[in-house]
Design an enzyme around this catalytic site. Structure first.
Site, PDB file in Angstrom:
ATOM      1  N   HIS A   1       0.932  -1.137   0.187  1.00  0.00           N
ATOM      2  CA  HIS A   1       0.216   0.071  -0.211  1.00  0.00           C
ATOM      3  C   HIS A   1       1.027   1.265   0.106  1.00  0.00           C
ATOM      4  O   HIS A   1       1.728   1.375   0.875  1.00  0.00           O
ATOM      5  CB  HIS A   1      -0.920   0.099   1.241  1.00  0.00           C
TER       6      HIS A   1
ATOM      7  N   ARG B   1     -14.766  13.057   8.127  1.00  0.00           N
ATOM      8  CA  ARG B   1     -13.257  13.772   8.376  1.00  0.00           C
ATOM      9  C   ARG B   1     -13.133  14.729   7.194  1.00  0.00           C
ATOM     10  O   ARG B   1     -12.582  15.904   7.360  1.00  0.00           O
ATOM     11  CB  ARG B   1     -12.366  12.795   8.288  1.00  0.00           C
TER      12      ARG B   1
ATOM     13  N   ASP C   1     -15.388   3.106   7.687  1.00  0.00           N
ATOM     14  CA  ASP C   1     -14.154   3.872   7.052  1.00  0.00           C
ATOM     15  C   ASP C   1     -14.891   4.981   6.265  1.00  0.00           C
ATOM     16  O   ASP C   1     -14.434   6.053   6.120  1.00  0.00           O
ATOM     17  CB  ASP C   1     -13.155   3.135   6.302  1.00  0.00           C
TER      18      ASP C   1
ATOM     19  N   SER D   1      -7.750   4.065   9.043  1.00  0.00           N
ATOM     20  CA  SER D   1      -8.512   4.058   7.829  1.00  0.00           C
ATOM     21  C   SER D   1      -7.659   3.057   6.899  1.00  0.00           C
ATOM     22  O   SER D   1      -8.260   2.011   6.200  1.00  0.00           O
ATOM     23  CB  SER D   1      -8.529   5.601   7.421  1.00  0.00           C
TER      24      SER D   1
ATOM     25  N   LYS E   1      -8.740  -1.276   5.954  1.00  0.00           N
ATOM     26  CA  LYS E   1      -9.287  -1.758   4.499  1.00  0.00           C
ATOM     27  C   LYS E   1      -8.125  -2.921   3.956  1.00  0.00           C
ATOM     28  O   LYS E   1      -8.469  -3.835   3.647  1.00  0.00           O
ATOM     29  CB  LYS E   1      -9.147  -0.598   3.719  1.00  0.00           C
TER      30      LYS E   1
HETATM   31  N1  URA Z   1      -5.913   7.019   2.707  1.00  0.00           N
HETATM   32  C1  URA Z   1      -6.938   6.329   3.468  1.00  0.00           C
HETATM   33  O1  URA Z   1      -7.409   5.425   2.992  1.00  0.00           O
HETATM   34  N2  URA Z   1      -7.232   6.975   4.550  1.00  0.00           N
HETATM   35  C2  URA Z   1      -6.854   8.067   4.992  1.00  0.00           C
HETATM   36  O2  URA Z   1      -7.309   8.560   6.027  1.00  0.00           O
HETATM   37  C3  URA Z   1      -5.996   8.798   4.142  1.00  0.00           C
HETATM   38  C4  URA Z   1      -5.315   7.954   3.261  1.00  0.00           C
END
Ligand code: URA
Length: 434
Positions: free
Chosen positions: A82, A168, A161, A183, A187
């Protein structure tokens, strides 16, 4: 317990219990917590932070708000990578095929580009016919057959999320390490992984502009991975200038294909080899990074990664001929050269400005719902450390709209800085956090 009790505890710099956090995430998912209550707690977390236990509990609750994928019937280590996002970052398109060719299973759930940063899904969709919206059953089938598959976020994965991110976004609480870490990791952990490699970008083109913040985020991500029993390593990598030479969707796919042929730009090739080698080590395929690197480099020579990409394009509905002839990718109507007005060395190439220039051309989006043009973008002939003569081409701009071109050209010109003496080149990897 009431939402205001939890909000008050964090407002007064207290620690939230696992029950508080479960109550909050459940309340956000079911609607039991009003948006204003969730937003108040997000701001309290933004201001007062969370400790390691709270961050792990938040991640686990967000993960539990949806489905966790199970690919245990595929007898290979499941490992993903990621990136926190940058400009010209097409590493996923290179390393997922390489990792699959070398025995890993890579279930990659990616995002779209926003603002100056690009997204893997937009790049993949530049390939005619390529489908990133697969059902989870189709995703599993491609993964089993090819060794890697790439899709977008689904409704089933970490729904908390999605709600929290939307809040947010409109309450100025995005830039918080515990919230970003939970977050991202909720995932990623939903992919049912054995190992995870994180590429945390730092610099002008990154989410985190300063090394101190990027390092803190990297540590928080690695701790959550460890807490969830997933072998996790984070590389802190510089994003002061774009990665590789191509910025823009089809142009980046073409560059990824060149890289899989062993003819990619040095910086991109180097980072892809390093990230893939770390994936092989966390996946337990190799014990040492040196051995893993040798195998990855061999794969670039034999074209085994390229063959995997061809298989994946075909399996996801795209035209595999693109892999042999990138000229079949969407092409912009015009290409203009940007000549240098100075002589000397390129001393700076601001990644954020290049990313915004590419977005102005139509390669990116300002709002989530904006459409993008896959054919446009920028190819950087000169990058930091390169010598340049007056009038020599700095970059080529691929465009379809004259007005956008002029705006992008001026911004791109301002992204370049020059010096009389050769600047010191810094490596791409600042630090490895394991
Ligand atoms: N990428 C994400 O998936 N979440 C965040 O909060 C910031 C970047």
């Amino acid at each position: 317990m009431r939402p205001q009790d939890v909000i008050r505890r964090k407002r007064d710099r207290g620690e939230l219990s696992d029950d508080d956090i479960a109550f909050f995430v459940r309340g956000v998912t079911t609607g039991e917590w009003a948006d204003y209550q969730a937003a108040a707690l997000l701001m309290a977390i933004f201001l007062n932070g969370m400790n390691e236990r709270e961050r792990l509990a938040l991640t686990e609750q967000m993960l539990k708000s949806g489905r966790t994928l199970d690919f245990s019937h595929i007898p290979k280590p499941k490992v993903d990578k990621h990136s926190t996002g940058g400009v010209g970052d097409k590493t996923s398109l290179v390393l997922a095929p390489l990792a699959a060719a070398l025995g890993l299973c890579v279930p990659m759930i990616s995002g779209r580009g926003l603002g100056h940063t690009g997204g893997t899904l937009d790049k993949l969709e530049a390939i005619p016919g390529y489908r990133v919206r697969l059902s989870l059953a189709e995703f599993g089938a491609v993964l089993e057959r090819v060794g890697f598959a790439m899709i977008g976020q689904t409704e089933e994965i970490a729904p908390a999320d999605r709600r929290l991110y939307a809040l947010r976004d409109v309450t100025a609480t995005v830039e918080s390490i515990p919230l970003i870490a939970a977050s991202i990791m909720s995932k990623k952990l939903a992919e049912g992984l054995d190992g995870l490699v994180l590429d945390v970008k730092v610099g002008s083109g990154a989410f985190m502009k300063r090394p101190r913040e990027a390092r803190a985020l990297a540590r928080a991500l690695v701790e959550i991975g460890r807490g969830a029993a997933v072998r996790t390593v984070a590389l802190l990598t510089y994003m002061d200038q774009p990665l590789g030479r191509a910025v823009g969707n089809a142009l980046e796919v073409a560059e990824a294909i060149e890289t899989l042929r062993g003819r990619g730009p040095k910086d991109l090739t180097y980072l892809c080899v390093e990230l893939t080698a770390h994936m092989l080590v966390v996946g337990g395929i190799h014990d040492t990074l040196d051995h893993a690197r040798q195998q990855v480099r061999a794969c670039l020579q034999t074209g085994a990664g390229l063959q995997k990409l061809r298989q994946s394009v075909e399996a996801q509905g795209g035209d595999p001929a693109v892999v042999d002839d990138p000229g079949l990718l969407p092409q912009a109507q015009h290409v203009a050269e940007l000549p240098s007005e100075e002589a000397g060395y390129v001393a700076a190439l601001d990644a954020e400005r290049v990313g915004v220039a590419s977005m102005i051309l139509g390669a990116g989006r300002v709002r989530v719902e904006d459409a993008i043009d896959p054919s446009v973008g920028i190819v950087l002939d000169k990058k930091v450390g390169d010598r340049v003569a007056r009038g020599e081409t700095l970059a080529r701009i691929h465009y379809n709209d004259e007005r956008r071109f002029m705006q992008a050209r001026d911004l791109l010109r301002s992204a370049y800085g020059f010096s009389r003496t050769k600047p010191r080149r810094k490596g791409i990897i600042a630090e490895v956090i394991a």
